[in-house]
Design a protein around this motif. Structure first.
Motif, PDB file in Angstrom:
ATOM      1  N   GLY A 312      51.248  50.838  47.758  1.00  0.00           N
ATOM      2  CA  GLY A 312      52.172  50.439  46.114  1.00  0.00           C
ATOM      3  C   GLY A 312      51.137  48.475  46.099  1.00  0.00           C
ATOM      4  N   GLY A 313      52.268  48.315  45.101  1.00  0.00           N
ATOM      5  CA  GLY A 313      50.940  46.845  44.817  1.00  0.00           C
ATOM      6  C   GLY A 313      49.341  46.754  44.526  1.00  0.00           C
ATOM      7  N   VAL A 314      48.937  47.499  44.197  1.00  0.00           N
ATOM      8  CA  VAL A 314      47.550  47.749  44.888  1.00  0.00           C
ATOM      9  C   VAL A 314      47.069  46.770  43.135  1.00  0.00           C
ATOM     10  N   GLY A 315      47.514  47.503  41.583  1.00  0.00           N
ATOM     11  CA  GLY A 315      47.636  45.951  40.706  1.00  0.00           C
ATOM     12  C   GLY A 315      47.545  44.998  41.113  1.00  0.00           C
ATOM     13  N   LEU A 316      48.359  44.020  41.415  1.00  0.00           N
ATOM     14  CA  LEU A 316      49.495  42.787  41.431  1.00  0.00           C
ATOM     15  C   LEU A 316      48.289  42.396  43.122  1.00  0.00           C
ATOM     16  N   MET A 317      48.007  42.838  43.817  1.00  0.00           N
ATOM     17  CA  MET A 317      46.162  42.414  44.694  1.00  0.00           C
ATOM     18  C   MET A 317      45.018  42.749  43.923  1.00  0.00           C
ATOM     19  N   ILE A 318      44.877  43.454  42.770  1.00  0.00           N
ATOM     20  CA  ILE A 318      43.639  43.354  42.005  1.00  0.00           C
ATOM     21  C   ILE A 318      43.562  42.535  40.879  1.00  0.00           C
ATOM     22  N   GLY A 319      44.922  41.927  40.795  1.00  0.00           N
ATOM     23  CA  GLY A 319      44.906  41.009  39.549  1.00  0.00           C
ATOM     24  C   GLY A 319      45.331  39.218  40.373  1.00  0.00           C
ATOM     25  N   ALA A 320      45.353  39.041  41.443  1.00  0.00           N
ATOM     26  CA  ALA A 320      45.250  38.453  42.227  1.00  0.00           C
ATOM     27  C   ALA A 320      43.864  37.946  42.514  1.00  0.00           C
ATOM     28  N   GLY A 321      42.954  38.915  43.374  1.00  0.00           N
ATOM     29  CA  GLY A 321      41.567  38.689  42.909  1.00  0.00           C
ATOM     30  C   GLY A 321      40.928  38.050  42.475  1.00  0.00           C
ATOM     31  N   VAL A 322      41.108  38.430  40.586  1.00  0.00           N
ATOM     32  CA  VAL A 322      40.728  38.260  40.128  1.00  0.00           C
ATOM     33  C   VAL A 322      41.256  36.394  39.348  1.00  0.00           C
ATOM     34  N   GLY A 323      42.151  36.271  39.589  1.00  0.00           N
ATOM     35  CA  GLY A 323      43.087  34.846  39.787  1.00  0.00           C
ATOM     36  C   GLY A 323      42.139  34.609  40.532  1.00  0.00           C
ATOM     37  N   ALA A 324      41.784  34.752  42.062  1.00  0.00           N
ATOM     38  CA  ALA A 324      41.126  34.158  43.004  1.00  0.00           C
ATOM     39  C   ALA A 324      40.389  33.679  42.870  1.00  0.00           C
ATOM     40  N   GLY A 325      39.086  34.453  42.134  1.00  0.00           N
ATOM     41  CA  GLY A 325      37.861  34.179  40.928  1.00  0.00           C
ATOM     42  C   GLY A 325      38.011  33.013  40.901  1.00  0.00           C
ATOM     43  N   PHE A 326      39.173  33.243  39.297  1.00  0.00           N
ATOM     44  CA  PHE A 326      39.055  31.874  38.925  1.00  0.00           C
ATOM     45  C   PHE A 326      39.141  30.303  38.972  1.00  0.00           C
ATOM     46  N   ALA A 327      40.310  30.472  40.756  1.00  0.00           N
ATOM     47  CA  ALA A 327      40.583  29.962  40.950  1.00  0.00           C
ATOM     48  C   ALA A 327      39.122  28.811  41.450  1.00  0.00           C
ATOM     49  N   LEU A 328      38.034  29.592  42.158  1.00  0.00           N
ATOM     50  CA  LEU A 328      36.644  29.455  42.984  1.00  0.00           C
ATOM     51  C   LEU A 328      36.108  28.456  41.988  1.00  0.00           C
ATOM     52  N   PHE A 329      35.974  29.447  40.378  1.00  0.00           N
ATOM     53  CA  PHE A 329      35.137  28.519  39.419  1.00  0.00           C
ATOM     54  C   PHE A 329      35.764  27.321  38.878  1.00  0.00           C
ATOM     55  N   VAL A 330      37.446  27.402  38.778  1.00  0.00           N
ATOM     56  CA  VAL A 330      37.644  25.644  38.910  1.00  0.00           C
ATOM     57  C   VAL A 330      37.529  24.839  39.619  1.00  0.00           C
TER      58      VAL A 330
END
Length: 371
Positions: A312-330
């Motif tokens: 479970g929680g796959v959608g949450l993990m993928i959303g966290a991955g997208v957030g990590a990408g934007f954090a890396l951009f910032v």
């Protein structure tokens, strides 16, 4: 167990197809927004055709490709690894005795290869097209100001000057650029400060106009002010130089208009002419770090998307991955500004995002494998 070649090719193909599809979608979205922004800027200029705005955006596409590539790798990797996990192909590979590191070898190599192609092949094309786009933008939407601009205090140029002292320097300041052609630059209300080898002031030349011609500055209606006072005005004086209009334009142009191969030579020219090369040095190091950043993005995507669906929680993990990408951009932008300002070494500022992302990805994958 050794990774079968067929499986490596299959995983690599799934990853590349997913990444290139995401890259195409992201480029289409960015191009659409760019056309909309150019249309807004051209609203008060009915003489500017819509086709020219589309041409400007099209010329920027190679540059956009390099900028978007890390995020395309992240999103494409998230989609590819989620698909392989959802269809239990990753689970079967693990059951066969393969580790995540073996499974990720082909995608990581593919990501690094895309980054290498971006800096060695796409970058020269990007620089050429982006320069053309900037010129069109300047001519159509910015009143023809060109890529050669003035700072608040005018144009300052430093060059070698062996006229009064061997190894001396001349600092030229023009208050206004009167005209620019491919082989000639005209400045008005010009002062030239001639210095010795120890930066000791030797003389100053005041001229109404200075024209940069091949191999020389031609100073018109000029007078020399030395330690004994001002000398008589002369109709023309000559100051030898190795600068050209192209070099000055490249020096004042943003580093985005220079290719990976051209940046080292231009940084040297900038520093010899008295310009700051911090932004160009940061751009060069950022391009050097792109293959590592690309491989890191693949590992980050794997760390956030290879969680078994039964937990479970796959959608949450993928959303966290997208957030990590934007954090890396910032992080990239913030640390880059520190590098440009000189607060951090440029190399550290350029390589930090890739290093931070790599440590995060390795930690997550170690937890996934052994935790």
């Amino acid at each position: 167990m050794r990774l079968p070649r067929v499986l490596a090719v299959y995983v690599g193909r799934v990853f590349l197809v997913s990444t290139l599809s995401v890259l195409g979608g992201l480029m289409a979205i960015v191009a659409l927004f760019d056309v909309i922004e150019l249309t807004r800027r051209a609203a008060g200029r009915p003489e500017v055709p819509f086709g020219a705005l589309v041409e400007i955006t099209a010329l920027k596409l190679p540059f956009m490709t390099i900028e978007i590539l890390p995020f395309a790798l992240l999103l494409g990797g998230l989609v590819a690894f989620w698909r392989l996990t959802r269809t239990s192909e990753l689970i079967v590979a693990r059951a066969a005795g393969l580790s995540a590191w073996q499974f990720l070898a082909a995608p990581v190599a593919g990501g690094a290869l895309l980054g290498l192609v971006a800096i060695t092949v796409v970058s020269p094309v990007s620089a050429m097209f982006y320069t053309r786009a900037e010129r069109l933008d300047s001519m159509l939407l910015r009143g023809g100001a060109g890529t050669l601009g003035l700072a608040a205090g005018g144009l300052w140029v430093k060059q070698r000057d062996d006229g009064l002292a061997r190894g001396g320097a001349a600092i030229l300041h023009g208050e206004r650029i009167a005209a620019v052609t491919p082989d000639r630059l005209t400045l008005e209300r010009v002062s030239v400060f001639r210095l010795g080898t120890d930066d000791r002031f030797l003389a100053r030349i005041e001229a109404e106009r200075a024209v940069l011609e091949p191999g020389r500055w031609r100073l018109e209606d000029a007078a020399t002010v030395g330690l004994e006072g001002m000398g008589p005005r002369e109709r023309a004086m000559v100051l030898p130089t190795d600068l050209t209009v192209a070099r000055l334009q490249d020096g004042l142009a943003p580093p985005d208009t220079l290719s990976f191969w051209a940046l080292p030579g231009f940084m040297k020219v900038l520093e010899e002419a008295g310009f700051s090369a911090q932004r160009h040095r940061l751009r060069f190091n950022a391009l050097l770090a792109l293959p590592l950043l690309a491989a890191t993005m693949v590992l980050v995507a794997a760390g956030f998307s290879m969680r078994p669906a039964r937990r479970g929680g796959v959608g949450l993990m993928i959303g966290a991955g997208v957030g990590a990408g934007f954090a890396l951009f910032v992080l990239t932008k913030v640390v880059g500004e520190f590098g440009v300002s000189g607060t951090l070494p440029v190399a550290l500022a350029a390589w930090t995002p890739a290093g931070v992302g790599l440590m995060l990805a390795v930690a997550m994958l170690l937890h996934l494998e052994d935790g």
